[in-house]
Each structure stands twice: as structure tokens, then as C-alpha cells.
Design an enzyme around this catalytic site. Sequence first.
Site, PDB file in Angstrom:
ATOM      1  N   LYS A 202       6.996  -0.358  14.556  1.00  0.00           N
ATOM      2  CA  LYS A 202       5.649  -0.148  14.002  1.00  0.00           C
ATOM      3  C   LYS A 202       5.475  -0.932  12.695  1.00  0.00           C
ATOM      4  O   LYS A 202       4.442  -1.552  12.482  1.00  0.00           O
ATOM      5  CB  LYS A 202       5.453   1.350  13.748  1.00  0.00           C
ATOM      6  CG  LYS A 202       4.421   1.719  12.709  1.00  0.00           C
ATOM      7  CD  LYS A 202       4.297   3.211  12.610  1.00  0.00           C
ATOM      8  CE  LYS A 202       4.135   3.884  11.295  1.00  0.00           C
ATOM      9  NZ  LYS A 202       4.334   3.343  10.024  1.00  0.00           N
ATOM     10  N   ASN A 203       6.492  -0.894  11.834  1.00  0.00           N
ATOM     11  CA  ASN A 203       6.328  -1.482  10.507  1.00  0.00           C
ATOM     12  C   ASN A 203       6.531  -2.995  10.473  1.00  0.00           C
ATOM     13  O   ASN A 203       6.467  -3.603   9.404  1.00  0.00           O
ATOM     14  CB  ASN A 203       7.230  -0.760   9.498  1.00  0.00           C
ATOM     15  CG  ASN A 203       6.715   0.655   9.251  1.00  0.00           C
ATOM     16  OD1 ASN A 203       5.593   1.004   9.633  1.00  0.00           O
ATOM     17  ND2 ASN A 203       7.533   1.491   8.633  1.00  0.00           N
TER      18      ASN A 203
ATOM     19  N   CYS B  21       0.466   8.295   5.203  1.00  0.00           N
ATOM     20  CA  CYS B  21       1.028   9.633   4.972  1.00  0.00           C
ATOM     21  C   CYS B  21       0.964  10.027   3.499  1.00  0.00           C
ATOM     22  O   CYS B  21       1.154   9.192   2.616  1.00  0.00           O
ATOM     23  CB  CYS B  21       2.475   9.657   5.455  1.00  0.00           C
ATOM     24  SG  CYS B  21       2.587   9.483   7.238  1.00  0.00           S
TER      25      CYS B  21
ATOM     26  N   ARG C  99       1.531   6.753  -3.950  1.00  0.00           N
ATOM     27  CA  ARG C  99       1.377   5.489  -3.215  1.00  0.00           C
ATOM     28  C   ARG C  99       0.314   4.553  -3.813  1.00  0.00           C
ATOM     29  O   ARG C  99      -0.659   4.187  -3.152  1.00  0.00           O
ATOM     30  CB  ARG C  99       1.101   5.755  -1.731  1.00  0.00           C
ATOM     31  CG  ARG C  99       2.152   6.646  -1.087  1.00  0.00           C
ATOM     32  CD  ARG C  99       2.043   6.700   0.399  1.00  0.00           C
ATOM     33  NE  ARG C  99       2.691   5.557   1.046  1.00  0.00           N
ATOM     34  CZ  ARG C  99       2.725   5.372   2.365  1.00  0.00           C
ATOM     35  NH1 ARG C  99       2.145   6.226   3.157  1.00  0.00           N
ATOM     36  NH2 ARG C  99       3.335   4.332   2.874  1.00  0.00           N
TER      37      ARG C  99
ATOM     38  N   ASP D 136      12.726   6.858   5.567  1.00  0.00           N
ATOM     39  CA  ASP D 136      12.154   7.370   6.825  1.00  0.00           C
ATOM     40  C   ASP D 136      13.210   7.982   7.757  1.00  0.00           C
ATOM     41  O   ASP D 136      12.861   8.577   8.773  1.00  0.00           O
ATOM     42  CB  ASP D 136      11.433   6.237   7.569  1.00  0.00           C
ATOM     43  CG  ASP D 136      10.359   5.615   6.714  1.00  0.00           C
ATOM     44  OD1 ASP D 136       9.221   6.062   6.785  1.00  0.00           O
ATOM     45  OD2 ASP D 136      10.688   4.698   5.941  1.00  0.00           O
TER      46      ASP D 136
ATOM     47  N   ARG E 271       0.519   8.253  15.642  1.00  0.00           N
ATOM     48  CA  ARG E 271       0.364   7.118  14.725  1.00  0.00           C
ATOM     49  C   ARG E 271       1.577   6.203  14.765  1.00  0.00           C
ATOM     50  O   ARG E 271       1.472   5.007  14.532  1.00  0.00           O
ATOM     51  CB  ARG E 271       0.196   7.636  13.290  1.00  0.00           C
ATOM     52  CG  ARG E 271      -1.201   7.487  12.760  1.00  0.00           C
ATOM     53  CD  ARG E 271      -1.212   7.622  11.250  1.00  0.00           C
ATOM     54  NE  ARG E 271      -0.370   6.620  10.633  1.00  0.00           N
ATOM     55  CZ  ARG E 271       0.338   6.817   9.528  1.00  0.00           C
ATOM     56  NH1 ARG E 271       0.314   7.969   8.912  1.00  0.00           N
ATOM     57  NH2 ARG E 271       1.066   5.853   9.027  1.00  0.00           N
TER      58      ARG E 271
HETATM   59  C1  EPZ Z   1       6.555   0.911   3.968  1.00  0.00           C
HETATM   60  O1  EPZ Z   1       5.577   1.552   3.155  1.00  0.00           O
HETATM   61  C2  EPZ Z   1       6.542   1.664   5.282  1.00  0.00           C
HETATM   62  N1  EPZ Z   1       5.203   1.611   5.829  1.00  0.00           N
HETATM   63  C3  EPZ Z   1       6.976   3.103   5.057  1.00  0.00           C
HETATM   64  O2  EPZ Z   1       7.029   3.750   6.310  1.00  0.00           O
HETATM   65  C4  EPZ Z   1       8.366   3.108   4.433  1.00  0.00           C
HETATM   66  O3  EPZ Z   1       8.732   4.427   4.128  1.00  0.00           O
HETATM   67  C5  EPZ Z   1       8.366   2.277   3.151  1.00  0.00           C
HETATM   68  O4  EPZ Z   1       7.850   0.942   3.418  1.00  0.00           O
HETATM   69  C6  EPZ Z   1       9.750   2.147   2.539  1.00  0.00           C
HETATM   70  O5  EPZ Z   1      10.634   1.561   3.467  1.00  0.00           O
HETATM   71  C7  EPZ Z   1       4.797   0.538   6.482  1.00  0.00           C
HETATM   72  O6  EPZ Z   1       5.509  -0.453   6.631  1.00  0.00           O
HETATM   73  C8  EPZ Z   1       3.427   0.587   7.063  1.00  0.00           C
HETATM   74  P1  EPZ Z   1       6.665   0.563  -0.490  1.00  0.00           P
HETATM   75  P2  EPZ Z   1       5.040   0.849   1.839  1.00  0.00           P
HETATM   76  O7  EPZ Z   1       5.583  -0.304  -1.026  1.00  0.00           O
HETATM   77  O8  EPZ Z   1       5.062  -0.620   2.021  1.00  0.00           O
HETATM   78  C9  EPZ Z   1       5.874   2.349  -4.871  1.00  0.00           C
HETATM   79  C10 EPZ Z   1       6.361   5.337   7.925  1.00  0.00           C
HETATM   80  O9  EPZ Z   1       6.403   6.585   8.108  1.00  0.00           O
HETATM   81  N2  EPZ Z   1       4.795   1.364  -5.022  1.00  0.00           N
HETATM   82  O10 EPZ Z   1       7.999  -0.052  -0.259  1.00  0.00           O
HETATM   83  O11 EPZ Z   1       3.759   1.494   1.476  1.00  0.00           O
HETATM   84  C11 EPZ Z   1       5.510   3.438  -3.844  1.00  0.00           C
HETATM   85  O12 EPZ Z   1       4.680   4.411  -4.401  1.00  0.00           O
HETATM   86  C12 EPZ Z   1       6.031   4.783   6.550  1.00  0.00           C
HETATM   87  O13 EPZ Z   1       6.533   4.521   8.842  1.00  0.00           O
HETATM   88  C13 EPZ Z   1       4.119   1.282  -6.221  1.00  0.00           C
HETATM   89  O14 EPZ Z   1       4.415   2.011  -7.181  1.00  0.00           O
HETATM   90  O15 EPZ Z   1       6.180   1.285   0.827  1.00  0.00           O
HETATM   91  C14 EPZ Z   1       6.880   3.936  -3.434  1.00  0.00           C
HETATM   92  O16 EPZ Z   1       7.341   4.869  -4.375  1.00  0.00           O
HETATM   93  C15 EPZ Z   1       5.918   5.845   5.513  1.00  0.00           C
HETATM   94  N3  EPZ Z   1       3.095   0.378  -6.340  1.00  0.00           N
HETATM   95  C16 EPZ Z   1       7.747   2.670  -3.506  1.00  0.00           C
HETATM   96  O17 EPZ Z   1       7.031   1.731  -4.330  1.00  0.00           O
HETATM   97  C17 EPZ Z   1       2.735  -0.444  -5.333  1.00  0.00           C
HETATM   98  O18 EPZ Z   1       1.790  -1.246  -5.488  1.00  0.00           O
HETATM   99  C18 EPZ Z   1       8.044   2.028  -2.176  1.00  0.00           C
HETATM  100  O19 EPZ Z   1       6.831   1.792  -1.471  1.00  0.00           O
HETATM  101  C19 EPZ Z   1       3.440  -0.355  -4.108  1.00  0.00           C
HETATM  102  C20 EPZ Z   1       4.467   0.557  -3.972  1.00  0.00           C
END
Ligand code: EPZ
Length: 441
Positions: free
Chosen positions: A24-25, A121, A126, A314, A422
Amino acid sequence: MSDDVLVVHGGVPLHGEIRVRGAKNLVSKAMVAALLGEAESRLYDVPAIRDVEVVRGLLELHGVRVTEGEDGELIFDPANVESANVDEINVHAGSSRIPILFCGPLLHRLGHAFIPNLGGCRIGNRPIDFHLAALREFGAVVEKKPEGLYLTAPNGLHGTKFTLPYPSVGATEQVLLTAVLAKGVTELRNAAVEPEIIDLICVLQKMGAVISVHTDRVIRIVGVPRLSGYQHRPLPDRLEVASWACAALATHGDVYIRNARQVDMMTFLNVFRTVGGAFEVDDSPEGGIRFWHPGGELSAVALETDVHPGFMTDWQQPLVVALTQARGLSIIHETVYEQRLGFTEALVKMGATIQLYRECLGSTPCRFGQRNFLHSAVISGPSKLHGAELEIPDLRGGFSHIIAALAAEGTSTLHGVDLINRGYEDFEAKLQALGARFERA
Ligand code: EPZ
């Protein structure tokens, strides 16, 4: 409570075989990448999940013709990319986080972009500050309005040097999807290097991009004037694989997951073995991994979730259900999202002994320490789980509730199960194939 309800009769070990499709990702991001090309792209083995529908809808609104081939193949024709109506885009508001990744590609193709308010989610705040900071570095002008983000690039997009404050998956993808067609060179430091990102880089390379991944989380992208299409078979969904593997372990079952791949899951496999689970990798061409409970007691573990190559956030929720069956005290320190342990409340209701802490219960203090986030858990087991009435909170937490219901004695009523669609293709058909006893209420 939501009225899409699944009634699960627990206590039946899962046995049998299922197959997972593309991750998915990765799939959702590769779909966005198709917008950057001047020729047709083909993505194989795409799962029929809600996130794919959302991205497809947004692509179609922007003039990309999407057709379906055989067996999960999607074909994207970007010959007539055009501006979309804000009200029509807004139909997708709140449905996913992927729309934020349309920024760079739309700016390149149209010179402007509108991004609806994001969904996804509720597992923490986020924010999208890294995304917006990076886009501004490339030369984008971002205006925030109540209905969404309006972006323009009056002087075009130019390569830049950017360091992420944290190796965010989404922000790294944002930079990749923007830098490939930006003028000049981009250097991204502190980049995320998850297998899904490396696979996206493979997609972009097939399209004609020049991207190199260096040591210490540095990615360099040399902008090119145009990109072509791609043909790509995505990496399998290692998040889904881990979910079913934990379901096998928690129910004392034996599940063969076709298309599961060892190389993307080594950290998970180490933990699975340490806890007492057994697995066997089948390297034959249409192979996979068999996961089973070998009998005897499971052992407690202490672990921290982390960015790749650490233990994925995850994977944490399904594993916690299995840990309720392990002897001793298990400790989980969630360092990626600040509110990703809320799902444990339901497990406690079902008989598990889990205590949450604000402190960092791990070897490395994380960003969430001393900030009032319950981001560490101590699980004391083994506990007998019993059926309960539950509301599905989010994708991974929700699937862990299903695992708990399968492992529990008695009947559970799960509300809001459609949310699982989803990210888990045909989960009810898979449950059926594995011999679970359940029905829709
Ligand atoms: C991706 O989310 C995945 N989603 C998530 O899977 C996964 O848990 C996550 O990466 C970590 O591996 C998709 O690919 C669609 P991040 P993403 O940006 O890209 C902070 C699932 O269930 N952050 O790596 O949104 C954020 O708050 C989902 O399949 C900022 O502070 O994750 C978090 O604490 C859930 N500012 C951390 O970084 C920003 O601008 C990591 O988030 C962006 C992120």
C-alpha cells in the site's frame, strides 16, 4: 458506534494460505509518480484497497486516464493532464494522506496545485511542516486556506539542499517527486530509506530520473527535463505480512503468506523468532514465508519502534497482541508516532495487562519524552483474552483488534471494520481462507 459490524468467534487457530499484493505504501506513491511521466505507466499487482481508490480518483480528476488490466494491473495515461475543480478535489478531503504528494507533480505539470485537507489514521498530530518547508526551498509558494492548500511556482522549481529534522517517509517522497523534474541538483539529508522509498526510487529511475542513495541518509537527485512512463511490480506489503504473521502466532496457528519477502522484513523476523514464533522462507519463484506457533510458551521482549532499518511502527500493534500471550514483561517504546498505543485500551478490556507510560522506556530518549505522550507500554503476560465489544480506532490498531478477537475466548463484536479496507485487501476473504469463524452483523 459505527454500524459496519463484524462478529468474531475467537479461539480458532488460523491455518492455511493467503497471498499479499503490492505494498500500500509504495503503490499509492507510484500512482502519483505516473503523473510526472509523458508516456503511459503500468503498475502490477495493485491491491484493491481504499487508498488506491482515493489516489485513482484524484488522478482521474486531473485528466489521467486510468484503466484496469488483468490481475491487479493499473495503466495510467497522463497525456491529457489538466486542472481540476476545487470542489471536486475536495470530495476526497479527509480520506487519506497521499494527496499531499501531488504538490510537486502538479506544480511541474500545471504550474499550480490544490491539495485538500488530509485524512489518514489518528495516531498523532501528523503535521506537514517538513513537506511545506521542502516545497518552499524548491521555489513553491504555498497559501493555506480553510478548504486546503493552494500552491504555485512563479519562477519554476529549482534543485536545493535540504536537511529533514527527522527522516520522514512522506517528506522524503515529497522531495523525490519534486526534485526529479526540478532544474539542477537536489541533495536531501537525513532522508528516510524505507524499502518502499527505495522501490519508489526504482520507479522514478525507470521513468528516466537520476537519483543516487548515499551512506548516512543522503539522497542526491539530478533534475532531468522530462520523464517517460514505467512498468513496475511493487515490493510486497511487508506491513500486511507482519499483521498476518502475528495473527498466526497469537492464535497458535500456521499461515503461509505467498509473496512475502524476507529481505524487507529482517528486523521483524528477528523479533518474531525471539518471541518464540517459527518461520520458514520459501525462495521458490512464487514463494513466500510460512509463519507458525511451534508450541510451548512465548517469550517477552523489549523493543523500540524506529525508522528503517529499525522495527517499524506499523508492526508494533499486531505484535503487541501476540505479546499479551508471552510469559513475562514486554516493553515497547514507540518513537515514531506520539499516540500509537491508544489501541491497547481495547486489549485491556479483553483481559490483557498493559500499562502505558509517558517516559521513554527504551535505550534512546525520543522526541516524545517528557511531553505528556503515553508512548511506552509494559505488557505483562500471558493473559487469557475474552471477547468484547470494540470500535475500530485506526488501520493497524484496528487490525490488531481483529487479531485479539480471533485469539480470545468467546465472541467479539467489532464496529467500524470497513476502515480495515483502507489498507488490507479482501481481509474477510483471507480470514475465511484461514478458517476464522466470523460473520457480518
Ligand atoms: C508513512 O507515513 C506511512 N504511510 C505510515 O503508515 C508509516 O507508519 C510511516 O510512514 C512510518 O513508516 C504511508 O506511507 C501512506 P512520516 P508518513 O512522515 O509518511 C513526523 C499505515 O498504517 N512528521 O515518516 O505520514 C510525524 O508526525 C501508515 O500504513 C513531522 O513532524 O510518516 C511522525 O511523528 C500509518 N512533520 C514522523 O515524522 C512532517 O512534515 C514520521 O512520519 C512529516 C512528518
